[in-house]
Design an enzyme around this catalytic site. Structure first.
Site, PDB file in Angstrom:
ATOM      1  N   GLY A  17      -8.959  10.364  -2.844  1.00  0.00           N
ATOM      2  CA  GLY A  17      -7.745  10.850  -3.614  1.00  0.00           C
ATOM      3  C   GLY A  17      -7.070  11.835  -2.860  1.00  0.00           C
ATOM      4  N   ARG A  96      -8.017  -2.840  -3.154  1.00  0.00           N
ATOM      5  CA  ARG A  96      -7.846  -3.915  -3.742  1.00  0.00           C
ATOM      6  C   ARG A  96      -6.854  -4.776  -3.278  1.00  0.00           C
ATOM      7  NH1 ARG A  96     -11.804  -6.258  -6.306  1.00  0.00           N
ATOM      8  NH2 ARG A  96     -10.286  -7.525  -7.244  1.00  0.00           N
ATOM      9  N   LEU A  98      -4.104  -7.352  -4.123  1.00  0.00           N
ATOM     10  CA  LEU A  98      -3.319  -7.942  -5.535  1.00  0.00           C
ATOM     11  C   LEU A  98      -2.989  -9.033  -5.432  1.00  0.00           C
ATOM     12  CD1 LEU A  98      -1.571  -4.323  -5.542  1.00  0.00           C
ATOM     13  CD2 LEU A  98      -3.499  -5.065  -7.082  1.00  0.00           C
ATOM     14  N   HIS A 114      -0.492   2.749   4.524  1.00  0.00           N
ATOM     15  CA  HIS A 114      -1.375   2.280   5.249  1.00  0.00           C
ATOM     16  C   HIS A 114      -1.807   2.938   6.535  1.00  0.00           C
ATOM     17  CE1 HIS A 114      -3.756  -0.986   6.948  1.00  0.00           C
ATOM     18  NE2 HIS A 114      -2.894  -0.959   7.818  1.00  0.00           N
ATOM     19  N   ASP A 150      -0.343  -5.695   3.556  1.00  0.00           N
ATOM     20  CA  ASP A 150       0.314  -4.684   4.255  1.00  0.00           C
ATOM     21  C   ASP A 150       1.592  -5.470   4.911  1.00  0.00           C
ATOM     22  OD1 ASP A 150      -1.891  -3.045   3.647  1.00  0.00           O
ATOM     23  OD2 ASP A 150      -3.212  -3.787   4.899  1.00  0.00           O
TER      24      ASP A 150
HETATM   25  C1  GRF Z   1      -5.505   6.707   3.364  1.00  0.00           C
HETATM   26  O1  GRF Z   1      -6.042   6.578   4.635  1.00  0.00           O
HETATM   27  C2  GRF Z   1      -4.680   5.697   3.083  1.00  0.00           C
HETATM   28  O2  GRF Z   1      -3.567   5.350   4.482  1.00  0.00           O
HETATM   29  C3  GRF Z   1      -5.299   4.429   2.954  1.00  0.00           C
HETATM   30  O3  GRF Z   1      -6.479   4.730   2.008  1.00  0.00           O
HETATM   31  C4  GRF Z   1      -6.848   6.098   2.519  1.00  0.00           C
HETATM   32  C5  GRF Z   1      -6.940   6.962   1.234  1.00  0.00           C
HETATM   33  O4  GRF Z   1      -7.168   8.391   1.293  1.00  0.00           O
HETATM   34  N1  GRF Z   1      -4.425   3.541   2.286  1.00  0.00           N
HETATM   35  P1  GRF Z   1      -7.383   9.133   0.223  1.00  0.00           P
HETATM   36  O5  GRF Z   1      -8.199   8.435  -0.883  1.00  0.00           O
HETATM   37  O6  GRF Z   1      -6.166   9.460  -0.410  1.00  0.00           O
HETATM   38  O7  GRF Z   1      -7.912  10.515   0.549  1.00  0.00           O
END
Ligand code: GRF
Length: 223
Positions: A17, A96, A98, A114, A150
């Site tokens: 997060g 996940r 979706l 992403h 993606d």
């Molecule tokens: C990030 O690298 C984002 O690009 C990918 O998942 C990761 C999430 O990181 N979709 P965080 O949980 O916000 O630290």
């Protein structure tokens, strides 16, 4: 006096997060004019939920392992989300895939970030793939979510140079720093009504965005 309802966000995550934290910072700093109505995780006890609790944000865990299949999990997820009437779903490390039905329900109102310069390297292990390919740059892309993994239209990208001695972990942490800059910015555009999704394409201020989205260059962007 009538109060104006600020845009409401539902943030979905599965892990640490740090992107959620960047939204909390941006809201507190006044750079993101929205409220986080709820944070939903498919995994119990993750750091992202703790960060939300510490900020006084409502949290829900919906454990995907408790459901027979993807459709049932996504139905339960959609039901919980609808209770909060969010304007935007923000996927922030939500691990996940979706279903088409879920994406259709919230069509044009789901953003994801992403960790690659899409369309390069959809899926997992993006930083290792970029290093192994000998790329000069890695990065991150904010994009609208469609049923293709993606594969929805990109909105904003940030490039990060790859160093000679980079490991996927070192690179990931530099990319994350950029993610924390571009994701709140793109969400703010959406909240201002500047960023829209029309018939499968992304628009900013009514102009179609370039195929790979805008490139972030600090406090402005270039096409
Ligand atoms: C990030 O690298 C984002 O690009 C990918 O998942 C990761 C999430 O990181 N979709 P965080 O949980 O916000 O630290």
């Amino acid at each position: 006096m009538t109060s104006i309802r600020r845009p409401q966000l539902a943030i979905l995550l599965s892990g640490s997060g740090s992107n959620l934290q960047s939204f909390i910072h941006a809201i507190n700093a006044g750079a993101l004019e929205a409220d986080i109505a709820v944070v939903i995780s498919n995994k119990a006890g993750v750091l992202g939920l703790k960060r939300a609790n510490a900020a006084g944000i409502k949290t829900i865990t919906i454990d995907n392992l408790q459901f027979q299949n993807r459709e049932e999990f996504d139905s339960a997820l959609a039901l919980s989300i609808k209770y909060y009437k969010p304007d935007l779903l923000v996927l922030a490390g939500f691990m996940r895939i979706l279903t088409q039905g879920f994406v259709k329900t919230f069509s044009g109102r789901i953003l994801n970030i992403h960790p690659s310069l899409l369309p390069k390297y959809p899926g997992l292990n993006t930083h290792k793939k970029a290093i192994d390919a000998g790329d000069a740059f890695a990065g991150a892309t904010v994009h609208f979510v469609t049923a293709k993994l993606d594969g929805g239209p990109p909105v904003l990208q940030a490039e990060v140079p790859i160093h000679q001695d980079d490991s996927p972990e070192k690179l990931a942490s530099r990319v994350l720093e950029k993610e924390h800059q571009i994701y709140p910015l793109a969400v703010q555009w959406f909240c201002e009504g500047r960023l829209t999704f029309v018939e499968g394409s992304a628009f900013l201020d009514s102009a179609a965005l370039p195929k790979n989205g805008l490139t972030y260059v600090g406090d402005s962007t270039k096409k």
